[in-house]
Design a protein around this motif. Structure first.
Motif, PDB file in Angstrom:
ATOM      1  N   THR A  74      46.400  36.540  34.391  1.00 18.69           N
ATOM      2  CA  THR A  74      46.377  37.374  33.197  1.00 18.69           C
ATOM      3  C   THR A  74      45.525  36.664  32.157  1.00 18.69           C
ATOM      4  O   THR A  74      45.766  35.500  31.850  1.00 18.69           O
ATOM      5  CB  THR A  74      47.799  37.598  32.651  1.00 18.69           C
ATOM      6  N   ILE A  75      44.540  37.378  31.625  1.00 16.52           N
ATOM      7  CA  ILE A  75      43.594  36.783  30.681  1.00 16.52           C
ATOM      8  C   ILE A  75      43.698  37.530  29.356  1.00 16.52           C
ATOM      9  O   ILE A  75      43.551  38.753  29.309  1.00 16.52           O
ATOM     10  CB  ILE A  75      42.154  36.872  31.213  1.00 16.52           C
ATOM     11  N   ALA A  76      43.924  36.772  28.290  1.00 16.68           N
ATOM     12  CA  ALA A  76      43.957  37.344  26.943  1.00 16.68           C
ATOM     13  C   ALA A  76      42.890  36.641  26.112  1.00 16.68           C
ATOM     14  O   ALA A  76      42.780  35.415  26.136  1.00 16.68           O
ATOM     15  CB  ALA A  76      45.325  37.147  26.309  1.00 16.68           C
ATOM     16  N   SER A 162      37.384  29.913  35.522  1.00 21.72           N
ATOM     17  CA  SER A 162      36.380  30.679  36.269  1.00 21.72           C
ATOM     18  C   SER A 162      36.756  32.168  36.354  1.00 21.72           C
ATOM     19  O   SER A 162      35.865  33.014  36.384  1.00 21.72           O
ATOM     20  CB  SER A 162      36.198  30.108  37.680  1.00 21.72           C
ATOM     21  N   TYR A 163      38.033  32.485  36.328  1.00 22.37           N
ATOM     22  CA  TYR A 163      38.435  33.907  36.360  1.00 22.37           C
ATOM     23  C   TYR A 163      38.133  34.605  35.057  1.00 22.37           C
ATOM     24  O   TYR A 163      37.830  35.805  35.043  1.00 22.37           O
ATOM     25  CB  TYR A 163      39.926  34.033  36.700  1.00 22.37           C
ATOM     26  N   SER A 164      38.188  33.912  33.937  1.00 21.07           N
ATOM     27  CA  SER A 164      37.862  34.552  32.667  1.00 21.07           C
ATOM     28  C   SER A 164      36.367  34.764  32.537  1.00 21.07           C
ATOM     29  O   SER A 164      35.918  35.678  31.868  1.00 21.07           O
ATOM     30  CB  SER A 164      38.393  33.729  31.487  1.00 21.07           C
ATOM     31  N   GLU A 165      35.586  33.921  33.197  1.00 22.58           N
ATOM     32  CA  GLU A 165      34.135  34.083  33.167  1.00 22.58           C
ATOM     33  C   GLU A 165      33.686  35.242  34.051  1.00 22.58           C
ATOM     34  O   GLU A 165      32.656  35.845  33.788  1.00 22.58           O
ATOM     35  CB  GLU A 165      33.456  32.784  33.622  1.00 22.58           C
ATOM     36  N   LYS A 166      34.473  35.584  35.074  1.00 22.31           N
ATOM     37  CA  LYS A 166      34.133  36.696  35.970  1.00 22.31           C
ATOM     38  C   LYS A 166      34.373  38.048  35.357  1.00 22.31           C
ATOM     39  O   LYS A 166      33.749  39.024  35.709  1.00 22.31           O
ATOM     40  CB  LYS A 166      34.956  36.598  37.274  1.00 22.31           C
TER      41      LYS A 166
END
Length: 167
Positions: A74-76, A162-166
């Motif tokens: 989960t990205i905020a 790396s998931y927030s950059e994707k």
């Protein structure tokens, strides 16, 4: 008359105490049965169940919070709107990789890790922190500069970021 009343009262109290003793014994037996039932229902190997990793980086103009839990990320990125999040469902390979990176971290040493730089102290970098919850215990790391974590957690932090950059 007093003697009869005294005998009657003694018998009554004795019987009453025996009933209370039986009630206590029955309650203890029921409690023991419940404990045994719970033991059989819970699996013995709860290695990664309930593991949660939170990475947060903040400064005056920047906010990023990444949470790994329940096979998803989960990205905020908006501190004023916590409901606005991006959820990334992970593959089995991703979950396995992140789990291995978590296992590589000595959780007891997490609060003692020394940051390689101190730019966050003069607003040269966002302040970042890593918190890992495992088996009900929360391990909070010492702060570090975003983009420059301690070497012991660098791979885990890089993988999470790396998931927030994707997105």
């Amino acid at each position: 008359m007093k003697t009869i009343a005294l005998v009657f009262l003694s018998l009554f109290l004795t019987k009453s105490c025996q009933n209370k003793k039986e009630l206590v014994e029955n309650a203890q037996a029921i409690e023991a049965t419940k404990i045994e039932e719970n033991k059989t229902e819970m699996p013995e190997n709860k290695v990664q169940t309930g593991t949660k990793v939170e990475y947060e980086a903040t400064s005056r103009g920047f906010f990023s919070k990444i949470i790994f839990e329940n096979n998803q990320i989960t990205i905020a990125s908006d501190r004023n709107n916590p409901e606005k999040v991006t959820v990334v469902m992970l593959t089995k390979e991703d979950v396995s990789e992140i789990s291995n990176l978590i296992k590589a971290v000595n959780l007891d040493e997490l609060p003692n890790l020394k940051a390689p730089s101190e730019a966050r102290t003069y607003d040269g970098a966002p302040h970042a922190n890593l918190t890992i919850t495992s088996n009900g215990t929360v391990y909070t790391g010492a702060g570090f500069d975003a983009g420059n974590p301690p070497s012991d957690i660098a791979k885990l932090v890089s993988k999470l970021v790396s998931y927030s950059e994707k997105k």
